[in-house]
Enzyme design. Sequence first.
Site, PDB file in Angstrom:
ATOM      1  N   ASP A 197       0.847  -1.188   0.000  1.00  0.00           N
ATOM      2  CA  ASP A 197       0.000   0.000   0.000  1.00  0.00           C
ATOM      3  C   ASP A 197       0.886   1.243   0.000  1.00  0.00           C
ATOM      4  O   ASP A 197       1.570   1.528   0.985  1.00  0.00           O
ATOM      5  CB  ASP A 197      -0.898  -0.002   1.245  1.00  0.00           C
ATOM      6  CG  ASP A 197      -1.862   1.165   1.240  1.00  0.00           C
ATOM      7  OD1 ASP A 197      -2.956   1.013   0.662  1.00  0.00           O
ATOM      8  OD2 ASP A 197      -1.506   2.239   1.773  1.00  0.00           O
ATOM      9  N   TYR A 227       3.281   9.660  -0.484  1.00  0.00           N
ATOM     10  CA  TYR A 227       4.324   9.055   0.367  1.00  0.00           C
ATOM     11  C   TYR A 227       5.725   9.249  -0.228  1.00  0.00           C
ATOM     12  O   TYR A 227       6.722   9.000   0.448  1.00  0.00           O
ATOM     13  CB  TYR A 227       4.087   7.557   0.585  1.00  0.00           C
ATOM     14  CG  TYR A 227       2.769   7.192   1.242  1.00  0.00           C
ATOM     15  CD1 TYR A 227       1.954   8.152   1.839  1.00  0.00           C
ATOM     16  CD2 TYR A 227       2.337   5.865   1.268  1.00  0.00           C
ATOM     17  CE1 TYR A 227       0.747   7.812   2.422  1.00  0.00           C
ATOM     18  CE2 TYR A 227       1.125   5.515   1.862  1.00  0.00           C
ATOM     19  CZ  TYR A 227       0.335   6.494   2.423  1.00  0.00           C
ATOM     20  OH  TYR A 227      -0.854   6.141   2.996  1.00  0.00           O
ATOM     21  N   LYS A 231      -2.531   5.924  -4.483  1.00  0.00           N
ATOM     22  CA  LYS A 231      -3.601   6.896  -4.188  1.00  0.00           C
ATOM     23  C   LYS A 231      -3.283   8.238  -4.828  1.00  0.00           C
ATOM     24  O   LYS A 231      -2.106   8.613  -4.936  1.00  0.00           O
ATOM     25  CB  LYS A 231      -3.739   7.086  -2.665  1.00  0.00           C
ATOM     26  CG  LYS A 231      -3.679   5.791  -1.877  1.00  0.00           C
ATOM     27  CD  LYS A 231      -3.953   5.983  -0.402  1.00  0.00           C
ATOM     28  CE  LYS A 231      -3.625   4.711   0.372  1.00  0.00           C
ATOM     29  NZ  LYS A 231      -2.196   4.603   0.782  1.00  0.00           N
ATOM     30  N   HIS A 268      -7.331   9.721  -2.188  1.00  0.00           N
ATOM     31  CA  HIS A 268      -6.692   9.611  -0.865  1.00  0.00           C
ATOM     32  C   HIS A 268      -7.531  10.270   0.235  1.00  0.00           C
ATOM     33  O   HIS A 268      -7.652   9.737   1.334  1.00  0.00           O
ATOM     34  CB  HIS A 268      -5.297  10.251  -0.938  1.00  0.00           C
ATOM     35  CG  HIS A 268      -4.320   9.747   0.058  1.00  0.00           C
ATOM     36  ND1 HIS A 268      -2.976   9.644  -0.191  1.00  0.00           N
ATOM     37  CD2 HIS A 268      -4.480   9.313   1.330  1.00  0.00           C
ATOM     38  CE1 HIS A 268      -2.351   9.181   0.874  1.00  0.00           C
ATOM     39  NE2 HIS A 268      -3.245   8.974   1.826  1.00  0.00           N
TER      40      HIS A 268
HETATM   41  P1  NDP Z   1       0.773   1.254  11.822  1.00  0.00           P
HETATM   42  O1  NDP Z   1      -0.408   1.180  12.731  1.00  0.00           O
HETATM   43  O2  NDP Z   1       0.982   0.218  10.789  1.00  0.00           O
HETATM   44  O3  NDP Z   1       2.055   1.350  12.761  1.00  0.00           O
HETATM   45  C1  NDP Z   1       3.353   1.538  12.273  1.00  0.00           C
HETATM   46  C2  NDP Z   1       4.273   1.865  13.464  1.00  0.00           C
HETATM   47  O4  NDP Z   1       4.258   0.782  14.394  1.00  0.00           O
HETATM   48  C3  NDP Z   1       5.702   2.090  13.072  1.00  0.00           C
HETATM   49  O5  NDP Z   1       6.214   3.080  13.941  1.00  0.00           O
HETATM   50  C4  NDP Z   1       6.377   0.751  13.361  1.00  0.00           C
HETATM   51  O6  NDP Z   1       7.723   0.983  13.732  1.00  0.00           O
HETATM   52  C5  NDP Z   1       5.557   0.222  14.523  1.00  0.00           C
HETATM   53  N1  NDP Z   1       5.384  -1.241  14.476  1.00  0.00           N
HETATM   54  C6  NDP Z   1       5.029  -2.003  13.412  1.00  0.00           C
HETATM   55  N2  NDP Z   1       4.912  -3.303  13.764  1.00  0.00           N
HETATM   56  C7  NDP Z   1       5.197  -3.362  15.087  1.00  0.00           C
HETATM   57  C8  NDP Z   1       5.247  -4.427  16.014  1.00  0.00           C
HETATM   58  N3  NDP Z   1       4.994  -5.687  15.647  1.00  0.00           N
HETATM   59  N4  NDP Z   1       5.563  -4.145  17.314  1.00  0.00           N
HETATM   60  C9  NDP Z   1       5.825  -2.866  17.697  1.00  0.00           C
HETATM   61  N5  NDP Z   1       5.793  -1.814  16.845  1.00  0.00           N
HETATM   62  C10 NDP Z   1       5.474  -2.064  15.556  1.00  0.00           C
HETATM   63  O7  NDP Z   1       0.761   2.736  11.178  1.00  0.00           O
HETATM   64  P2  NDP Z   1       0.725   3.373   9.735  1.00  0.00           P
HETATM   65  O8  NDP Z   1       0.232   4.753   9.951  1.00  0.00           O
HETATM   66  O9  NDP Z   1       1.995   3.193   9.018  1.00  0.00           O
HETATM   67  O10 NDP Z   1      -0.436   2.573   8.959  1.00  0.00           O
HETATM   68  C11 NDP Z   1      -0.203   1.448   8.124  1.00  0.00           C
HETATM   69  C12 NDP Z   1      -0.390   1.817   6.670  1.00  0.00           C
HETATM   70  O11 NDP Z   1      -1.691   2.371   6.452  1.00  0.00           O
HETATM   71  C13 NDP Z   1       0.541   2.928   6.171  1.00  0.00           C
HETATM   72  O12 NDP Z   1       1.872   2.500   5.998  1.00  0.00           O
HETATM   73  C14 NDP Z   1      -0.175   3.326   4.914  1.00  0.00           C
HETATM   74  O13 NDP Z   1       0.061   2.381   3.889  1.00  0.00           O
HETATM   75  C15 NDP Z   1      -1.631   3.308   5.373  1.00  0.00           C
HETATM   76  N6  NDP Z   1      -2.100   4.627   5.824  1.00  0.00           N
HETATM   77  C16 NDP Z   1      -3.064   5.261   5.059  1.00  0.00           C
HETATM   78  C17 NDP Z   1      -3.544   6.486   5.410  1.00  0.00           C
HETATM   79  C18 NDP Z   1      -4.582   7.142   4.551  1.00  0.00           C
HETATM   80  O14 NDP Z   1      -4.888   8.331   4.755  1.00  0.00           O
HETATM   81  N7  NDP Z   1      -5.167   6.440   3.604  1.00  0.00           N
HETATM   82  C19 NDP Z   1      -3.070   7.211   6.603  1.00  0.00           C
HETATM   83  C20 NDP Z   1      -2.088   6.449   7.377  1.00  0.00           C
HETATM   84  C21 NDP Z   1      -1.657   5.210   6.982  1.00  0.00           C
HETATM   85  P3  NDP Z   1       8.997   0.339  12.932  1.00  0.00           P
HETATM   86  O15 NDP Z   1       8.853   0.678  11.487  1.00  0.00           O
HETATM   87  O16 NDP Z   1      10.164   1.028  13.586  1.00  0.00           O
HETATM   88  O17 NDP Z   1       8.940  -1.127  13.207  1.00  0.00           O
END
Ligand code: NDP
Length: 280
Positions: A44, A49, A74, A107
């Site tokens: 995604d 991004y 998006k 988006h």
């Molecule tokens: P997430 O809820 O996926 O969380 C990501 C964070 O959690 C990062 O800081 C990561 O750190 C940490 N993390 C991931 N896995 C673990 C784990 N197993 N244990 C502990 N910490 C963990 O947040 P996102 O906001 O990135 O959402 C996911 C996806 O959704 C985005 O990447 C994007 O593709 C989409 N999105 C879409 C939006 C929209 O407006 N349409 C808005 C926001 C997100 P680290 O990388 O250091 O492991």
Amino acid sequence: MIPAIELNDGYTIPQLGFGVFQIPAPETSRAVLRALEVGYRHFDTAEMYGNEREVGEAIRASDVSRDDVYVTSKLNNGFHRPDDARRAFEKTLTDLGFDYVDLFLIHWPLPGLYGGDFVSTWRTLEEFKRDGRARSIGVSNFQVAHLDRLAADAETVPSVNQIEAHPYFVNDEVRAYGRAHGIVTEAWSPIAQGGVLGDATVRAVADRMGRTPAQVVLRWHIQRGDVVFPKTVSPSRMHENFELFDFELDGESMDALSGLDRGEPGRTGPHPDDFNYVPD
Ligand code: NDP
């Protein structure tokens, strides 16, 4: 084996994927290649991004065939007018290096911009679906009123609505609308960017199941029927977040996690009714 969910246009989407929001472009190819090695086949991304090019490069460099990978992108908020959207979509395909995307989304609805007109933008996405360059089309951050407006003024029902959802903000009104109208919900920030992982209830469920907090929260989403794509740059967390299909939460655990809902105060991102941001 990752379950596939059938969309309202007959295509299917893997229920678990990998999100690349906030992965800096220079790190994205490596992260996507590692995720492909772990087994992820759904990515995604978004024009905003800034890493579509690197997502495409990694998939093309891997030994996994393009047809075996599901890719979503998006539309940039600054490109809602039809001619701009056509140009932006061509750029997305060029940057990815693909001749189609599996799913292309508006988006944000941006109700305070473009005279509140996201319908002409949606009709432009319908062109991309008709000509096959977007296999499926959908929306993101659409509230019930925005979806009602599309239902009244457009021909195609979005295949998905990608919205914020996690135990602190279950977003069930928008999810229920989707369920009633054949729109699959994709839950963004499924672990609230880590914000729910220290919660005592989440930890208690994790301890009971012998799983990690992230695994039980992601499993909760899967059992609710939503699509998720957690983001991580850590290879061990990529594995952790992928291992969701050899256990099941019972009703009590599901209810305990759903019961953490804080309503609107649990929202971590912008409210779609008020968000009218366009990048410079
Ligand atoms: P997430 O809820 O996926 O969380 C990501 C964070 O959690 C990062 O800081 C990561 O750190 C940490 N993390 C991931 N896995 C673990 C784990 N197993 N244990 C502990 N910490 C963990 O947040 P996102 O906001 O990135 O959402 C996911 C996806 O959704 C985005 O990447 C994007 O593709 C989409 N999105 C879409 C939006 C929209 O407006 N349409 C808005 C926001 C997100 P680290 O990388 O250091 O492991």
